[in-house]
Design a protein around this motif. Structure first.
Motif, PDB file in Angstrom:
ATOM      1  N   PRO A 193       0.830  -1.215   0.000  1.00 20.66           N
ATOM      2  CA  PRO A 193       0.000   0.000   0.000  1.00 20.66           C
ATOM      3  C   PRO A 193       0.863   1.262   0.000  1.00 20.66           C
ATOM      4  O   PRO A 193       1.905   1.311   0.647  1.00 20.66           O
ATOM      5  CB  PRO A 193      -0.789  -0.106   1.318  1.00 20.66           C
ATOM      6  N   ASN A 194       0.437   2.274  -0.744  1.00 16.09           N
ATOM      7  CA  ASN A 194       1.115   3.562  -0.705  1.00 16.09           C
ATOM      8  C   ASN A 194       0.790   4.255   0.610  1.00 16.09           C
ATOM      9  O   ASN A 194      -0.279   4.053   1.199  1.00 16.09           O
ATOM     10  CB  ASN A 194       0.670   4.433  -1.876  1.00 16.09           C
ATOM     11  N   GLY A 195       1.732   5.070   1.081  1.00 19.72           N
ATOM     12  CA  GLY A 195       1.526   5.772   2.340  1.00 19.72           C
ATOM     13  C   GLY A 195       2.765   5.715   3.203  1.00 19.72           C
ATOM     14  O   GLY A 195       3.841   5.310   2.760  1.00 19.72           O
ATOM     15  N   VAL A 196       2.636   6.166   4.452  1.00 19.71           N
ATOM     16  CA  VAL A 196       3.778   6.254   5.356  1.00 19.71           C
ATOM     17  C   VAL A 196       3.658   5.250   6.503  1.00 19.71           C
ATOM     18  O   VAL A 196       2.557   4.889   6.924  1.00 19.71           O
ATOM     19  CB  VAL A 196       3.945   7.677   5.928  1.00 19.71           C
TER      20      VAL A 196
ATOM     21  N   LEU B  23      17.400   6.255   2.443  1.00 18.12           N
ATOM     22  CA  LEU B  23      17.370   5.319   1.320  1.00 18.12           C
ATOM     23  C   LEU B  23      16.251   5.698   0.361  1.00 18.12           C
ATOM     24  O   LEU B  23      15.176   6.150   0.782  1.00 18.12           O
ATOM     25  CB  LEU B  23      17.144   3.887   1.830  1.00 18.12           C
ATOM     26  N   HIS B  24      16.533   5.514  -0.934  1.00 21.42           N
ATOM     27  CA  HIS B  24      15.564   5.869  -1.967  1.00 21.42           C
ATOM     28  C   HIS B  24      15.651   4.826  -3.074  1.00 21.42           C
ATOM     29  O   HIS B  24      16.743   4.406  -3.465  1.00 21.42           O
ATOM     30  CB  HIS B  24      15.899   7.262  -2.519  1.00 21.42           C
ATOM     31  N   ALA B  25      14.507   4.357  -3.540  1.00 21.94           N
ATOM     32  CA  ALA B  25      14.506   3.354  -4.609  1.00 21.94           C
ATOM     33  C   ALA B  25      13.271   3.536  -5.483  1.00 21.94           C
ATOM     34  O   ALA B  25      12.217   3.994  -5.013  1.00 21.94           O
ATOM     35  CB  ALA B  25      14.535   1.940  -4.025  1.00 21.94           C
ATOM     36  N   GLU B  26      13.406   3.157  -6.770  1.00 24.17           N
ATOM     37  CA  GLU B  26      12.294   3.251  -7.727  1.00 24.17           C
ATOM     38  C   GLU B  26      12.070   1.884  -8.361  1.00 24.17           C
ATOM     39  O   GLU B  26      12.976   1.339  -9.020  1.00 24.17           O
ATOM     40  CB  GLU B  26      12.618   4.294  -8.801  1.00 24.17           C
ATOM     41  N   TYR B  27      10.873   1.355  -8.141  1.00 20.39           N
ATOM     42  CA  TYR B  27      10.532   0.012  -8.630  1.00 20.39           C
ATOM     43  C   TYR B  27       9.695   0.097  -9.905  1.00 20.39           C
ATOM     44  O   TYR B  27       8.666   0.778  -9.945  1.00 20.39           O
ATOM     45  CB  TYR B  27       9.751  -0.742  -7.557  1.00 20.39           C
ATOM     46  N   ASP B  28      10.170  -0.582 -10.953  1.00 16.36           N
ATOM     47  CA  ASP B  28       9.464  -0.638 -12.233  1.00 16.36           C
ATOM     48  C   ASP B  28       8.419  -1.760 -12.150  1.00 16.36           C
ATOM     49  O   ASP B  28       8.765  -2.939 -12.168  1.00 16.36           O
ATOM     50  CB  ASP B  28      10.479  -0.918 -13.349  1.00 16.36           C
ATOM     51  N   ILE B  29       7.159  -1.379 -12.026  1.00 17.93           N
ATOM     52  CA  ILE B  29       6.094  -2.365 -11.833  1.00 17.93           C
ATOM     53  C   ILE B  29       5.964  -3.304 -13.026  1.00 17.93           C
ATOM     54  O   ILE B  29       5.783  -4.518 -12.871  1.00 17.93           O
ATOM     55  CB  ILE B  29       4.748  -1.650 -11.553  1.00 17.93           C
ATOM     56  N   LYS B  30       6.091  -2.763 -14.210  1.00 18.44           N
ATOM     57  CA  LYS B  30       5.938  -3.580 -15.414  1.00 18.44           C
ATOM     58  C   LYS B  30       7.042  -4.630 -15.529  1.00 18.44           C
ATOM     59  O   LYS B  30       6.789  -5.799 -15.830  1.00 18.44           O
ATOM     60  CB  LYS B  30       5.941  -2.678 -16.652  1.00 18.44           C
ATOM     61  N   ASN B  31       8.276  -4.225 -15.285  1.00 22.28           N
ATOM     62  CA  ASN B  31       9.421  -5.134 -15.453  1.00 22.28           C
ATOM     63  C   ASN B  31       9.831  -5.858 -14.181  1.00 22.28           C
ATOM     64  O   ASN B  31      10.752  -6.672 -14.181  1.00 22.28           O
ATOM     65  CB  ASN B  31      10.621  -4.361 -16.020  1.00 22.28           C
TER      66      ASN B  31
ATOM     67  N   GLU C  42       3.372   6.096  -5.757  1.00 22.79           N
ATOM     68  CA  GLU C  42       3.308   5.439  -7.072  1.00 22.79           C
ATOM     69  C   GLU C  42       2.854   6.433  -8.136  1.00 22.79           C
ATOM     70  O   GLU C  42       1.918   7.219  -7.922  1.00 22.79           O
ATOM     71  CB  GLU C  42       2.334   4.263  -7.007  1.00 22.79           C
ATOM     72  N   LYS C  43       3.538   6.396  -9.293  1.00 17.52           N
ATOM     73  CA  LYS C  43       3.184   7.265 -10.416  1.00 17.52           C
ATOM     74  C   LYS C  43       3.740   6.673 -11.709  1.00 17.52           C
ATOM     75  O   LYS C  43       4.909   6.288 -11.761  1.00 17.52           O
ATOM     76  CB  LYS C  43       3.738   8.680 -10.198  1.00 17.52           C
ATOM     77  N   ASN C  44       2.899   6.607 -12.715  1.00 15.22           N
ATOM     78  CA  ASN C  44       3.308   6.149 -14.052  1.00 15.22           C
ATOM     79  C   ASN C  44       4.037   4.802 -14.019  1.00 15.22           C
ATOM     80  O   ASN C  44       5.117   4.627 -14.590  1.00 15.22           O
ATOM     81  CB  ASN C  44       4.194   7.197 -14.742  1.00 15.22           C
ATOM     82  N   GLU C  45       3.464   3.840 -13.312  1.00 12.80           N
ATOM     83  CA  GLU C  45       4.008   2.476 -13.245  1.00 12.80           C
ATOM     84  C   GLU C  45       5.351   2.393 -12.523  1.00 12.80           C
ATOM     85  O   GLU C  45       6.054   1.387 -12.629  1.00 12.80           O
ATOM     86  CB  GLU C  45       4.161   1.872 -14.655  1.00 12.80           C
ATOM     87  N   ILE C  46       5.697   3.450 -11.768  1.00 17.50           N
ATOM     88  CA  ILE C  46       6.916   3.431 -10.954  1.00 17.50           C
ATOM     89  C   ILE C  46       6.518   3.603  -9.493  1.00 17.50           C
ATOM     90  O   ILE C  46       5.832   4.565  -9.130  1.00 17.50           O
ATOM     91  CB  ILE C  46       7.906   4.549 -11.351  1.00 17.50           C
ATOM     92  N   LYS C  47       6.933   2.657  -8.660  1.00 15.03           N
ATOM     93  CA  LYS C  47       6.631   2.710  -7.227  1.00 15.03           C
ATOM     94  C   LYS C  47       7.897   3.152  -6.487  1.00 15.03           C
ATOM     95  O   LYS C  47       8.951   2.522  -6.615  1.00 15.03           O
ATOM     96  CB  LYS C  47       6.175   1.342  -6.729  1.00 15.03           C
ATOM     97  N   THR C  48       7.798   4.249  -5.747  1.00 16.45           N
ATOM     98  CA  THR C  48       8.969   4.847  -5.110  1.00 16.45           C
ATOM     99  C   THR C  48       8.992   4.572  -3.616  1.00 16.45           C
ATOM    100  O   THR C  48       7.991   4.737  -2.918  1.00 16.45           O
ATOM    101  CB  THR C  48       8.989   6.367  -5.352  1.00 16.45           C
ATOM    102  N   PHE C  49      10.164   4.152  -3.149  1.00 16.32           N
ATOM    103  CA  PHE C  49      10.414   3.857  -1.735  1.00 16.32           C
ATOM    104  C   PHE C  49      11.360   4.900  -1.165  1.00 16.32           C
ATOM    105  O   PHE C  49      12.372   5.246  -1.780  1.00 16.32           O
ATOM    106  CB  PHE C  49      11.047   2.462  -1.631  1.00 16.32           C
TER     107      PHE C  49
END
Length: 341
Positions: free
Chosen positions: A174-177, A239-247, A207-214
């Motif tokens: 889930p998105n959120g804190v 820490l910062h990460a960007e997850y490609d949902i499609k791939n 989450e935005k444009n199929e990218i989920k950001t941590f």
């Protein structure tokens, strides 16, 4: 106790003097090497540090010695390019060997962010051994110091901290804190010993444009500070990460230290990563980036390096595992029984 301390410090000074004398030729040769490139070093620029060896210190020394090293992102250097100039040795993680000196990973990778401590196991050890052709890696180096005794000596410390596992699918988180704190029944000493001075672990997913950001920040208690050029800061691992949902992989993952001044620290630590959205003026800490991975980073790699970047913090383990490590839980059970008994 004072006599024991006095004898200990005296022995330390004697060892330092002895080591510098034993390496006098090495120091002299390095001074000559620096003179050839226009740097005027004296014996005052050298010290013996038990956890490292004979160290030369001078502003931006590494980049004077190796001007061909190229920073590609703030203070980061691509690890693949380092292979052209240095050799890694498996038994001595964090060190990069050349003929005349040894370059080192940035001191913020060391225990308590101290330039005199050993590297905090096991992040640097894992990073030094990391090999994946699908991932580009970048790291910050110690710009102002190099080791001049080019030998196989190493200062080893054992560590029992292990990375967590994580069974959730990233796209379903889930998105959120989320804000995790140590158990309320623990006192300051318990938190220091068993939680490595952790105050909180803050997480945010968007989450935005199929990218989920941590994003995550690891806050320590107020007793953990660092002095930089006369100003006291509260260091917070970020820490910062960007997850490609499609791939189904992380396309980007990096770690840094946020440095908060006192007022900023107390403003921020009891809030969460939505803090700036809740106030009129944005709070922006000073940042020093330490590592980066790009392109095709696996979920397993992200979990492992997140766990070890925040080494010794059970709150990180709790977030990924849903529980504390077994040895921490046993301690908490004993403390709980003692409090209720």
């Amino acid at each position: 106790m004072s006599e024991i301390k006095e004898r200990y410090f005296k022995a330390q000074q004697e060892e330092k003097k002895k080591q510098l004398e034993n390496h006098s030729k090495t120091i002299k040769d390095f001074i000559s090497l620096c003179s050839e490139i226009g740097l005027k070093l004296t014996n005052e620029n050298f010290s013996y540090i038990q956890t490292i060896g004979i160290v030369a210190k001078y502003p931006n020394l590494l980049f004077h010695l190796k001007p061909e090293l190229e920073k590609v992102d703030e203070e980061l250097i691509e690890c693949k390019s380092l292979e052209k100039h240095f050799e890694k040795k498996i038994f001595n993680s964090g060190m990069l060997y050349s003929d005349k000196f040894i370059a080192m990973a940035h001191p913020y990778f060391r225990r308590s962010l101290s330039e005199f401590a050993n590297f905090a196991p096991r992040f640097i050890d894992l990073f030094w051994k990391f090999k994946d052709d699908k991932v580009k890696t970048y790291i910050a180096l110690d710009a102002n110091r190099v080791r001049v005794n080019v030998d196989d000596s190493a200062y080893l410390e054992l560590d029992t901290w292990y990375g967590a596992s994580f069974k959730e699918q990233i796209e379903k988180i889930p998105n959120g804190v989320v804000k995790i704190r140590p158990p309320a029944q623990l006192d300051e000493t318990d938190i220091s010993f068993f939680f490595n001075d952790a105050y909180s672990f803050d997480i945010k997913w968007t989450e935005k444009n199929e990218i989920k950001t941590f994003q995550a920040e690891e806050f320590k208690t107020e007793k953990v500070t660092i002095n930089i050029r006369g100003t006291e800061y509260y260091p917070v691992r970020y820490l910062h990460a960007e997850y490609d949902i499609k791939n189904k992989h992380f396309r980007h993952f990096d770690g840094a230290i946020h440095f908060y001044e006192k007022t900023e620290y107390f403003q921020r630590r009891d809030s969460d990563l939505n803090f700036n959205e809740k106030i009129g003026t944005h709070l922006k800490a000073k940042t020093y980036k330490l590592f980066k991975m790009n392109e095709n980073v696996s979920v397993e790699t992200w979990i492992t390096y997140t766990s070890h970047f925040c080494t010794g913090n059970p709150l990180v383990f709790e977030y990924f595992e849903g529980k504390y490590p077994d040895h921490i839980q046993e301690i908490l059970n004993k403390i709980g029984k003692k409090a209720s008994g």
